[in-house]
Design a protein around this motif. Structure first.
Motif, short mmCIF file in Angstrom:
data_model
loop_
_atom_site.label_atom_id
_atom_site.label_comp_id
_atom_site.label_asym_id
_atom_site.label_seq_id
_atom_site.Cartn_x
_atom_site.Cartn_y
_atom_site.Cartn_z
N ARG A 136 0.84 -1.17 0.11
CA ARG A 136 0.14 0.07 -0.03
C ARG A 136 0.89 1.23 -0.02
N PHE A 137 1.69 1.41 -0.89
CA PHE A 137 2.66 2.45 -1.17
C PHE A 137 2.69 3.45 -2.26
N PHE A 138 2.14 3.04 -3.30
CA PHE A 138 1.77 3.82 -4.21
C PHE A 138 0.30 4.24 -4.79
N LYS A 165 -2.11 1.57 -2.90
CA LYS A 165 -2.99 1.83 -1.49
C LYS A 165 -4.45 1.75 -1.83
N ARG A 166 -5.30 1.61 -1.03
CA ARG A 166 -6.34 1.41 -1.18
C ARG A 166 -7.18 2.53 -1.67
N GLY A 167 -7.88 2.35 -2.88
CA GLY A 167 -8.14 3.29 -3.79
C GLY A 167 -7.28 3.60 -4.82
N GLY A 168 -6.19 3.22 -4.86
CA GLY A 168 -5.18 2.96 -6.11
C GLY A 168 -5.54 2.78 -7.24
N VAL A 235 -10.95 -4.03 -8.79
CA VAL A 235 -12.46 -3.91 -9.30
C VAL A 235 -12.51 -2.97 -10.14
N GLN A 236 -13.94 -2.74 -10.69
CA GLN A 236 -14.12 -1.85 -11.61
C GLN A 236 -13.21 -1.77 -12.85
N THR A 237 -12.71 -3.05 -13.43
CA THR A 237 -12.05 -3.19 -14.37
C THR A 237 -12.58 -2.69 -15.62
N TRP A 253 -9.19 -0.69 -10.22
CA TRP A 253 -9.13 -0.02 -8.96
C TRP A 253 -8.76 -1.01 -7.63
N LYS A 254 -7.86 -0.72 -6.56
CA LYS A 254 -7.79 -1.42 -5.45
C LYS A 254 -8.74 -0.90 -4.23
N ILE A 255 -9.46 -1.75 -3.99
CA ILE A 255 -10.40 -1.18 -2.84
C ILE A 255 -9.98 -1.93 -1.50
#
Length: 255
Positions: A136-138, A165-168, A235-237, A253-255
């Protein structure tokens, strides 16, 4: 282009992966791909111009517009050694790390950055399958025309998810299979017959260019690769085909 040679890069046996139209051991592919890019590093723009008829520059501009880099963000540009994507993003004020497994490609990128007076990028040798960055760095992960050369693509996608990161957000620009009738056959003939000849003429290296053409044919279809991105946890690919799918921008997106 036809679908007959499009297949999952690891579909032959559990012990081999595709290197163009050959099946080789995973470590052999990693070595051979390294040799290809060490050979073409100094003629990278020539290679991309030959592969795309010069259109790669427009595709990369569009790709970066989709990424929307912002001031203060941490962005990892994987397989970005020569700096093409990073140079386009650095104007945003984002903190960009350029990572590539091939030191020859990084050397070209650093020299190009020096010529342009760009000194704010971080350059690092890294394998997309085994990143050393913390979880969860970028804020964003980009990879342009690099994922098809990775030995274990699902592993690289999982690593991309881990370091975000979450939301990345994840963005990938890659050749695919155009679905435009007529154009597919024209490009198929051009790439198989002309690109290796151009490689020989412009870089004295037909074999590397032949592999690059074959690697496109072996890359998964747009729906198959989108499914791989989802399997890695995104998700949301979304897939945005260009020229009917000759090239595609994949995102998630990463959640």
């Amino acid at each position: 282009m036809t679908d007959s040679t499009n297949a999952h890069p690891t579909d032959a046996t559990a012990d081999t992966v595709s290197f163009g139209y050959e099946q080789v051991a995973p470590e052999e592919k990693t070595r051979r791909v390294g040799d290809v890019f060490a050979s073409v590093a100094s003629r990278y723009d020539v290679m991309n111009d030959a592969m795309s008829g010069g259109m790669h520059r427009l595709w990369k501009d569009r790709f970066v517009r989709r990424v929307k880099p912002k001031l203060g963000e941490q962005i990892l540009d994987m397989a970005g050694g020569t700096g093409d994507i990073a140079f386009r993003m650095e104007k945003s004020g984002a903190a960009i790390t350029v990572a590539d497994i091939n030191p020859a490609m990084l050397e070209v990128g650093m020299a190009r950055a020096a010529e342009r007076g760009i000194d704010g990028l971080v350059w690092t040798e890294a394998n997309a399958e085994t990143l050393t960055f913390p979880d969860r760095f970028f804020d964003a992960y980009t990879i342009a025309f690099g994922i098809r050369n990775v030995t274990d693509i699902p592993k690289a996608l999982r690593e991309a998810n881990r370091v975000l990161k979450r939301g990345g957000r994840f963005f990938c620009l890659e050749f695919s299979t155009t679905q435009w009738p007529g154009f597919a056959e024209i490009y198929d003939s051009y790439s198989h017959k002309m690109v290796p000849k151009l490689g020989q003429l412009l870089a004295q290296d037909a074999d590397s260019y032949r592999y690059l053409v074959e690697s496109i044919r072996r890359f998964p279809t747009m729906p198959a690769f989108e499914a791989m991105i989802a399997d890695a946890g995104f998700v949301q690919t979304r897939v945005e085909p260009l020229l009917g799918g000759l090239v595609a921008i994949h995102s998630g997106w990463k959640i």
